[in-house]
Design a protein around this motif. Structure first.
Motif, PDB file in Angstrom:
ATOM      1  N   UNK A   1       0.756  26.228   9.099  1.00 35.65           N
ATOM      2  CA  UNK A   1       1.478  27.345   8.481  1.00 35.65           C
ATOM      3  C   UNK A   1       1.527  27.138   6.975  1.00 35.65           C
ATOM      4  N   UNK A   2       1.476  28.241   6.231  1.00 32.53           N
ATOM      5  CA  UNK A   2       1.503  28.170   4.765  1.00 32.53           C
ATOM      6  C   UNK A   2       2.446  29.225   4.208  1.00 32.53           C
ATOM      7  N   UNK A   3       3.303  28.792   3.310  1.00 32.70           N
ATOM      8  CA  UNK A   3       4.076  29.735   2.498  1.00 32.70           C
ATOM      9  C   UNK A   3       3.287  29.917   1.211  1.00 32.70           C
ATOM     10  N   UNK A   4       2.817  31.145   0.970  1.00 30.71           N
ATOM     11  CA  UNK A   4       1.848  31.392  -0.101  1.00 30.71           C
ATOM     12  C   UNK A   4       2.447  32.260  -1.194  1.00 30.71           C
ATOM     13  N   UNK A   5       2.291  31.816  -2.418  1.00 28.48           N
ATOM     14  CA  UNK A   5       2.790  32.514  -3.597  1.00 28.48           C
ATOM     15  C   UNK A   5       1.691  33.444  -4.104  1.00 28.48           C
ATOM     16  N   UNK A   6       1.810  34.748  -3.810  1.00 29.50           N
ATOM     17  CA  UNK A   6       0.752  35.697  -4.149  1.00 29.50           C
ATOM     18  C   UNK A   6       0.703  36.015  -5.645  1.00 29.50           C
ATOM     19  N   UNK A   7       1.770  35.671  -6.376  1.00 23.92           N
ATOM     20  CA  UNK A   7       1.760  35.888  -7.826  1.00 23.92           C
ATOM     21  C   UNK A   7       0.970  34.789  -8.532  1.00 23.92           C
ATOM     22  N   UNK A   8       1.277  33.535  -8.195  1.00 27.56           N
ATOM     23  CA  UNK A   8       0.568  32.414  -8.809  1.00 27.56           C
ATOM     24  C   UNK A   8      -0.767  32.124  -8.121  1.00 27.56           C
ATOM     25  N   UNK A   9      -0.950  32.698  -6.923  1.00 25.27           N
ATOM     26  CA  UNK A   9      -2.165  32.532  -6.116  1.00 25.27           C
ATOM     27  C   UNK A   9      -2.401  31.068  -5.734  1.00 25.27           C
ATOM     28  N   UNK A  10      -1.306  30.389  -5.430  1.00 27.19           N
ATOM     29  CA  UNK A  10      -1.344  29.044  -4.861  1.00 27.19           C
ATOM     30  C   UNK A  10      -0.276  28.962  -3.778  1.00 27.19           C
ATOM     31  N   UNK A  11      -0.404  27.983  -2.898  1.00 30.18           N
ATOM     32  CA  UNK A  11       0.596  27.795  -1.851  1.00 30.18           C
ATOM     33  C   UNK A  11       1.859  27.160  -2.414  1.00 30.18           C
ATOM     34  N   UNK A  12       3.002  27.573  -1.891  1.00 33.16           N
ATOM     35  CA  UNK A  12       4.260  26.861  -2.128  1.00 33.16           C
ATOM     36  C   UNK A  12       4.224  25.562  -1.323  1.00 33.16           C
TER      37      UNK A  12
END
Length: 281
Positions: free
Chosen positions: A65-76
């Motif tokens: 599972x991944x929590x993904x930061x779509x603004x920074x375009x990297x995973x949290x």
């Protein structure tokens, strides 16, 4: 014939619904929740603006599972269960998440090149990094969930761009690689199960820039946390690490409480437990 049709309808009606892998809540998908110890999803990162929750699906199964930061375009962070590797080479493809382009698209991660070929004129990179963002950037595609902590096919599934961040090559290929290898030895030697979180702390304004556009945030730090269980499912060991994403090439080891204190420097919200009961008995 009518009887056969009625039977098919009954079978289909009682099958569980097929869920996409971009979900509103990890708690909504039991198979995805299994990557978190006792089903406890961390509070860390939950309030990230534009965060997407990805149940990473490959070959019709969930692998992490991944929590993904779509603004920074990297995973949290990525959350996974350690599995002893059975070898196998590195995946040659780099996957993207179709549902970050269009929610109605398929739930499986797809090879970014072929997804683009199949959908000409559609830009895939509005809410996620693309392989070309990393090309000639000077940064490695640094796995959060490492491929070496899994057998095939979970190993292949780690090669999604939603699971990587721009990582300093010296750190990725030296100190961080050694740290991951030490965890492999620990998990194989002492743990019946090991739950792991690996995350990144974005920089304030350091980016991979393509065509004068800020494309992928270059994180300041990478961090890791783990919870190790015995064959009765009881916690017996825990810890973590953090490293500056620079040529300093050093990983600081932490207890879970020490890691939470470290993370607290980079948020205005409570860090909360990374694992259920802080991975305590």
């Amino acid at each position: 014939m009518q009887s056969l049709a009625a039977l098919c309808f009954l079978v289909l009606a009682h099958l569980p619904p097929l869920r996409g892998d971009v979900v509103q809540s990890f708690q909504d998908v039991p198979d995805c929740l299994e990557f978190f110890y006792q089903g406890k999803v961390p509070e860390w990162g939950a309030a990230t603006p534009g965060a997407a929750r990805l149940c990473q699906r490959f070959r019709n199964s969930y692998h992490f599972a991944t929590l993904y930061d779509t603004h920074h375009r990297i995973a949290v962070y990525s959350a996974y269960l350690f599995q002893t590797s059975n070898g196998g080479g590195r995946e040659k493809r780099w996957f993207v998440e179709p549902q970050l382009v269009n929610q109605s698209w398929g739930a499986e991660m797809r090879d970014g090149y072929w997804l683009g070929q199949d959908n000409p004129g559609v830009y895939l990179g509005e809410r996620q990094a693309l392989n070309e963002d990393y090309t000639h950037s000077g940064f490695d595609r640094g796995h959060l969930n490492p491929n070496g902590h899994h057998p095939v096919p979970s190993r292949n599934a780690t090669f999604t761009l939603t699971n990587v961040v721009p990582q300093n090559p010296k750190l990725n290929q030296n100190a961080w690689r050694i740290y991951e290898s030490e965890l492999t030895d620990l998990f194989n030697g002492q743990c019946t199960q090991a739950y792991v979180l690996v995350g990144a702390i974005p920089s304030s304004d350091n980016w991979i820039i393509k065509n004068n556009i800020k494309r992928v945030n270059i994180p300041d730090y990478l961090w890791n946390a783990y919870c190790c269980l015995d064959n009765n499912g009881r916690p017996i060991h825990s810890g973590g690490g953090a490293a500056r994403n620079t040529e300093q090439n050093h990983v600081d080891r932490h207890t879970l409480s020490g890691l939470r204190e470290f993370l607290s420097q980079y948020t205005n919200s409570p860090v909360g437990e990374l694992f259920f009961n802080n991975c305590g008995a």
